[in-house]
Design a protein around this motif. Structure first.
Motif, PDB file in Angstrom:
ATOM      1  N   ALA A  21     -57.967  -0.659   1.286  1.00 57.37           N
ATOM      2  CA  ALA A  21     -58.901  -1.671   0.723  1.00 57.37           C
ATOM      3  C   ALA A  21     -59.155  -2.754  -0.135  1.00 57.37           C
ATOM      4  N   ALA A  22     -60.531  -2.827  -0.036  1.00 51.62           N
ATOM      5  CA  ALA A  22     -60.419  -4.426  -1.494  1.00 51.62           C
ATOM      6  C   ALA A  22     -61.579  -3.677  -1.699  1.00 51.62           C
ATOM      7  N   TYR A  23     -62.147  -3.463  -3.428  1.00 50.40           N
ATOM      8  CA  TYR A  23     -63.606  -3.574  -3.495  1.00 50.40           C
ATOM      9  C   TYR A  23     -63.543  -4.899  -5.194  1.00 50.40           C
ATOM     10  N   ASP A  24     -64.378  -5.177  -4.900  1.00 52.18           N
ATOM     11  CA  ASP A  24     -65.202  -6.718  -6.359  1.00 52.18           C
ATOM     12  C   ASP A  24     -66.137  -5.825  -6.457  1.00 52.18           C
ATOM     13  N   ASP A  25     -66.743  -6.444  -7.898  1.00 53.97           N
ATOM     14  CA  ASP A  25     -67.641  -6.214  -8.458  1.00 53.97           C
ATOM     15  C   ASP A  25     -67.974  -7.518  -9.758  1.00 53.97           C
ATOM     16  N   ASN A  26     -69.336  -7.141 -10.031  1.00 56.65           N
ATOM     17  CA  ASN A  26     -69.473  -7.455 -11.788  1.00 56.65           C
ATOM     18  C   ASN A  26     -71.039  -7.082 -11.884  1.00 56.65           C
ATOM     19  N   GLN A  27     -71.387  -7.321 -12.850  1.00 54.83           N
ATOM     20  CA  GLN A  27     -73.011  -7.172 -13.459  1.00 54.83           C
ATOM     21  C   GLN A  27     -72.928  -7.900 -15.124  1.00 54.83           C
ATOM     22  N   PHE A  28     -74.749  -8.353 -15.155  1.00 57.10           N
ATOM     23  CA  PHE A  28     -75.177  -8.816 -16.142  1.00 57.10           C
ATOM     24  C   PHE A  28     -75.753  -8.071 -16.528  1.00 57.10           C
ATOM     25  N   GLY A  44     -88.174  -0.613 -26.492  1.00 57.10           N
ATOM     26  CA  GLY A  44     -87.524  -1.886 -25.159  1.00 57.10           C
ATOM     27  C   GLY A  44     -87.249  -1.844 -24.132  1.00 57.10           C
ATOM     28  N   VAL A  45     -86.870  -3.178 -23.356  1.00 51.42           N
ATOM     29  CA  VAL A  45     -86.286  -3.491 -22.082  1.00 51.42           C
ATOM     30  C   VAL A  45     -85.514  -3.476 -21.679  1.00 51.42           C
ATOM     31  N   TYR A  46     -84.756  -3.779 -19.970  1.00 53.49           N
ATOM     32  CA  TYR A  46     -83.642  -3.606 -20.212  1.00 53.49           C
ATOM     33  C   TYR A  46     -83.669  -3.684 -18.361  1.00 53.49           C
ATOM     34  N   TYR A  47     -82.470  -5.213 -18.194  1.00 57.34           N
ATOM     35  CA  TYR A  47     -82.260  -6.128 -17.002  1.00 57.34           C
ATOM     36  C   TYR A  47     -80.504  -5.454 -17.021  1.00 57.34           C
ATOM     37  N   LEU A  48     -80.699  -5.911 -15.519  1.00 55.62           N
ATOM     38  CA  LEU A  48     -79.265  -5.453 -14.514  1.00 55.62           C
ATOM     39  C   LEU A  48     -79.421  -6.656 -13.414  1.00 55.62           C
ATOM     40  N   ASP A  49     -78.441  -7.443 -13.611  1.00 56.85           N
ATOM     41  CA  ASP A  49     -78.110  -8.256 -12.370  1.00 56.85           C
ATOM     42  C   ASP A  49     -77.074  -7.712 -11.838  1.00 56.85           C
ATOM     43  N   ALA A  50     -76.681  -6.856 -10.524  1.00 51.72           N
ATOM     44  CA  ALA A  50     -75.157  -6.621 -10.645  1.00 51.72           C
ATOM     45  C   ALA A  50     -74.754  -6.927  -8.583  1.00 51.72           C
ATOM     46  N   THR A  51     -73.515  -7.248  -8.557  1.00 55.11           N
ATOM     47  CA  THR A  51     -73.508  -6.799  -6.776  1.00 55.11           C
ATOM     48  C   THR A  51     -71.822  -6.380  -6.864  1.00 55.11           C
ATOM     49  N   ALA A  52     -71.741  -5.958  -5.548  1.00 54.96           N
ATOM     50  CA  ALA A  52     -70.566  -4.621  -5.293  1.00 54.96           C
ATOM     51  C   ALA A  52     -70.452  -5.275  -4.229  1.00 54.96           C
ATOM     52  N   SER A  53     -69.458  -5.235  -4.020  1.00 57.78           N
ATOM     53  CA  SER A  53     -68.620  -6.546  -2.445  1.00 57.78           C
ATOM     54  C   SER A  53     -66.990  -5.178  -2.103  1.00 57.78           C
ATOM     55  N   GLY A  54     -66.667  -5.478  -0.730  1.00 58.32           N
ATOM     56  CA  GLY A  54     -65.571  -4.350   0.053  1.00 58.32           C
ATOM     57  C   GLY A  54     -65.661  -4.715   0.443  1.00 58.32           C
ATOM     58  N   ALA A  55     -64.516  -4.161   1.419  1.00 53.51           N
ATOM     59  CA  ALA A  55     -63.853  -3.859   2.801  1.00 53.51           C
ATOM     60  C   ALA A  55     -62.843  -3.105   2.971  1.00 53.51           C
ATOM     61  N   PHE A  56     -62.791  -2.245   3.691  1.00 50.68           N
ATOM     62  CA  PHE A  56     -62.057  -1.634   4.169  1.00 50.68           C
ATOM     63  C   PHE A  56     -61.189  -1.849   6.116  1.00 50.68           C
ATOM     64  N   ASP A  57     -60.092  -0.914   6.191  1.00 52.18           N
ATOM     65  CA  ASP A  57     -60.023  -0.455   7.545  1.00 52.18           C
ATOM     66  C   ASP A  57     -59.552   1.039   8.207  1.00 52.18           C
ATOM     67  N   GLY A 113     -69.064  -5.159   3.082  1.00 56.50           N
ATOM     68  CA  GLY A 113     -70.183  -5.257   3.044  1.00 56.50           C
ATOM     69  C   GLY A 113     -70.442  -5.548   1.933  1.00 56.50           C
ATOM     70  N   SER A 114     -71.525  -5.643   1.441  1.00 58.31           N
ATOM     71  CA  SER A 114     -71.687  -6.095  -0.373  1.00 58.31           C
ATOM     72  C   SER A 114     -73.434  -5.739  -0.502  1.00 58.31           C
ATOM     73  N   VAL A 115     -73.603  -4.910  -2.167  1.00 60.22           N
ATOM     74  CA  VAL A 115     -74.661  -4.571  -2.813  1.00 60.22           C
ATOM     75  C   VAL A 115     -75.482  -5.171  -3.018  1.00 60.22           C
ATOM     76  N   ASP A 116     -76.276  -6.049  -3.496  1.00 60.14           N
ATOM     77  CA  ASP A 116     -77.282  -6.951  -4.478  1.00 60.14           C
ATOM     78  C   ASP A 116     -78.102  -5.775  -5.380  1.00 60.14           C
ATOM     79  N   THR A 117     -77.658  -5.551  -6.530  1.00 60.23           N
ATOM     80  CA  THR A 117     -79.033  -4.800  -6.904  1.00 60.23           C
ATOM     81  C   THR A 117     -79.493  -5.795  -8.361  1.00 60.23           C
ATOM     82  N   GLU A 118     -80.587  -5.816  -8.092  1.00 59.47           N
ATOM     83  CA  GLU A 118     -81.392  -6.368 -10.007  1.00 59.47           C
ATOM     84  C   GLU A 118     -82.974  -5.052 -10.384  1.00 59.47           C
ATOM     85  N   SER A 119     -82.055  -4.668 -11.704  1.00 57.86           N
ATOM     86  CA  SER A 119     -83.002  -3.773 -11.667  1.00 57.86           C
ATOM     87  C   SER A 119     -83.834  -3.819 -13.123  1.00 57.86           C
TER      88      SER A 119
END
Length: 740
Positions: A334-341, A359-372, A386-392
């Protein structure tokens, strides 16, 4: 009737503390005088408050308390905290699995989100990889139980964990701590801080953790269950005036521990529960790090403005051998990658009789990966990627008003909007491993089984109301009602051939909780305690079900229905003398499914589905909550002996209990864990100058064997792959520390 039950439960909690003696949320340092709940400052409601005044079930652990018990990472908080489960994920060394009051998430695959939020200095950690945080250079850790949707937002429906690091002091300081122990343990932690004039300050901390394996991969000869972790933090602080403060902080964690393959529960079995015969490979690497910038401006006595800006990224490369045998019967590279701001702005407002935070809050995140999914018996590999992009985006506020000197009311709410875009690809190949994992000779077998990209929006308002009453300066009661939600998403393993509905994703889940609590000190502040009862309604719970499907493993993630969770928690400390303190923490949880709609892939011939290839059937009577024992508790003491030269010795024995629990909602006799006790003992000597410390820490002294995770894929084609992952055996660690 209800009033009588509530009163009895709260008073029973207080009475219990009078003779059972607690390990509490209340931080007991080396000073023989126990800190009382009205002296402990926490930030559970995003502003500094005394623990006694916070209408939330909170456990707070100081750095001194954790050092005296020899806690090495945050999973050890499970021993001391009511209703809490923190574990390393199945097959992982540093990926975190967390549950509070039965609510959490066991599946750490990219795109899935936890039900317990983890925060490091108010920065939300979106992914569980490398989140088994080692405890060093901290000020305290807070565990907030129950939904925290108003102030902490999405994905805190079970609660939140706040890991708070030290700020720089007024004087230069440094510390070195070295440890050796069982299985060739060798740890080194070095930290220092240097104020530079009246405005600037710099701090750095470095930790190196090495340990041979508790077991061995008998096939390769490499260590199994070893530890090879490097961690570092640095911060730069700037205070141009008394009213303005900035902190730039960075951290990095690298985990090069070998892959953890588990223990084969069916024959052929290795001799030790920590041994394996896995052939998938031992290489494993997790790397994650981040930067954050915090700014505070005390505009005046009534208004403080705060900004928290953060960026984090990480990657994971590893293997799990599900069959635990040398042949590639069921292997998962397996291989996973992610980042978030993330960006958060807060305004803390305080008046004569009221206080609040907006307050106010903002998140922009991407999580991706693959496995056999490699099934060697039929020379077949299924690639899932696949991958998932999240904007909150969220807007929140919470205000407390003192109606009288004794009565206060708090009202809060949060509006959250999430947009998620998920891409899922699933393809079968003839061959052992796919081209994604370096087998370029693999031959695609037919069209992709899943291949889609979809976008969904989720929107939720999560309110909270609480009422607190001060019976006396040392005794407070509160009642609260709160809601929380965890965002919906897409199943990254979804097979559209076996389950066409996977392309529609799954909906958010919600929790509504009523809670009544009592906090305070009695008997001239010798007894400090906090107790609460709660009743939660859990709706649309997201549960992952994996099952054998021919020559592969399929997955369904769906909102299974509804459930009820009720419980009682108690923690406290009893000071018998200036030298002797008893402590305990205890929780009881009654959690049950009211409805559990399970996907039946073969389509049973019944009235529910007679013509469909599969259907959903209510199986609530045959399911139970995972990682949620009915009873959980710890009992311990702290004895301080003062020597004539002014030095001291603190002796801390403890015994923690965890009742029977299931690893999955479906019972699995080979994997479900029976009740067990963990017995620990630590001795810490501190010099009169407080410069030198010497500690000896014994963990799991009775060498209890207990499972913390597992996989179950029975059947000859998949190699009867039923494997368990176990908690640490008996260990002894000796530590020497020096401050300068």
């Amino acid at each position: 009737m209800l009033k009588t039950v509530v009163k009895s439960a709260l008073l029973a909690g207080a009475a219990w503390g009078a003779f059972a003696a607690p390990t509490s949320a209340h931080a007991a340092a080396q000073d023989p005088a126990v800190t009382t709940v009205d002296e402990i400052v926490v930030t559970a409601r995003r502003r500094e408050e005394n623990l006694q005044d916070v209408p939330v079930a909170v456990s707070a652990f100081s750095s001194e308390r954790l050092e005296n018990t020899g806690a090495q990472d945050i999973t050890e908080l499970t021993r001391y905290t009511p209703s809490l489960t923190l574990q390393a994920a199945r097959g992982s060394n540093s990926t975190l699995i967390s549950f509070i009051r039965g609510v959490g998430q066991q599946d750490p695959l990219w795109g899935f989100e936890p039900g317990v939020g983890l925060y490091v200095d108010d920065v939300y950690i979106a992914r569980p990889q490398a989140a088994v945080l080692d405890i060093f250079d901290i000020e305290r850790i807070e565990v907030l139980r129950g939904p925290q949707g108003t102030l902490y937002g999405r994905n805190t429906i079970g609660g939140a964990i706040k890991y708070v690091t030290r700020r720089i002091g007024d004087e230069p300081a440094g510390r070195v701590r070295a440890s050796v122990g069982t299985d060739n343990q060798r740890d080194l932690v070095v930290s220092g801080e240097v104020p530079m004039g009246d405005q600037w300050g710099f701090s750095v901390a470095y930790a190196r953790y090495l340990r041979d394996g508790y077991g061995t991969n008998l096939n390769t000869g490499n260590d199994h269950y070893n530890k090879d972790v490097t961690a570092a933090r640095a911060s730069l602080e700037f205070a141009p005036s008394d009213n303005v403060f900035f902190r730039l902080a960075g951290d990095l964690v690298i985990d090069d521990s070998n892959a953890r393959h588990g223990y084969r529960e069916l024959a052929p079995q290795p001799g030790s529960i920590y041994d394996t015969n896995a052939g998938a490979g031992d290489a494993n690497r997790v790397e994650t790090g981040g930067l954050s910038l915090t700014g505070e401006w005390n505009v005046n006595d009534s208004l403080t403005l705060k900004s928290i800006t953060a960026y984090r990224s990480g990657q994971t490369r590893g293997n799990i051998d599900f069959d635990n045998l040398p042949q590639p019967i069921l292997d998962i590279p397996a291989a996973y990658d992610d980042n978030q701001f993330s960006q958060e702005f807060q305004a803390l407002i305080e008046g004569a009789r009221w206080s609040g935070v907006f307050g106010v809050y903002y998140l922009d995140a991407t999580a991706s990966g693959a496995f056999d999914t490699v099934v060697g018996a039929v020379n077949l590999t299924t690639l899932t990627s696949g991958s998932v992009d999240t904007e909150s985006f969220a807007v929140f506020g919470d205000v407390s008003f003192d109606v009288t000197d004794a009565l206060s009311v708090s009202v809060g709410g949060r509006w959250t909007q999430d947009e998620k875009t998920g891409s899922v690809f699933r393809q079968q190949y003839l061959g052992i491993r796919s081209p994604r994992f370096l087998n370029n000779a693999a031959i695609p077998l037919g069209a992709p089984r899943t291949n889609y990209t979809a976008t969904e929006e989720f929107e939720q308002f999560t309110p909270r109301v609480s009422v607190a009453y001060e019976f006396s300066p040392t005794l407070n009661a509160y009642a609260s009602w709160s809601e929380g939600f965890k965002s919906g998403g897409f199943d990254m393993r979804g097979d559209a051939v076996l389950f066409p509905g996977t392309v529609d994703g799954y909906d958010p889940e919600t929790v509504e909780t009523f809670e009544i609590g009592l906090k305070g000190s009695l008997f001239d502040r010798r007894l400090n305690f906090a107790t609460a009862i709660f009743d939660s309604s859990y709706q649309d719970q997201q549960i992952t079900t994996q099952y054998p499907a021919g020559a592969t493993v399929a997955s369904v993630v769906d909102n299974v229905g509804s459930s009820s969770i009720r419980g009682w928690e108690f923690e406290g400390t009893l000071r018998v003398s200036d030298s002797l303190v008893f402590n305990t923490a205890l929780s009881y949880i009654d959690a049950s499914f009211d409805e559990f709609l399970a996907y039946i892939p073969t389509g049973p011939l019944n009235q529910t589905c007679t013509t469909q290839p599969g259907c959903f059937v209510d199986v609530s009577s045959a399911r139970a909550f995972q990682n949620t024992p009915e009873w959980q508790g710890t009992f311990g003491a702290s004895y301080t002996h003062l020597f004539g030269d002014g030095s001291s010795l603190v002796v801390t024995p403890s015994a923690s209990y965890r009742g029977d629990y299931q690893l999955f909602e479906t019972p699995s006799p080979l994997l479900d864990q029976e009740a067990y006790w963990l017995v620990d003992l630590s001795l810490v000597w501190t010099s009169a100058s407080d410069r030198w410390t010497v500690g000896v820490y014994g963990k799991n002294l009775t060498d209890e064997e207990y499972r913390v995770g597992g996989y179950s894929f029975p059947g000859a084609l998949l190699g009867d792959s039923i494997i368990g992952f176990y908690g640490p055996p008996q260990t002894v660690t000796a530590t020497v520390g020096v401050k300068f």
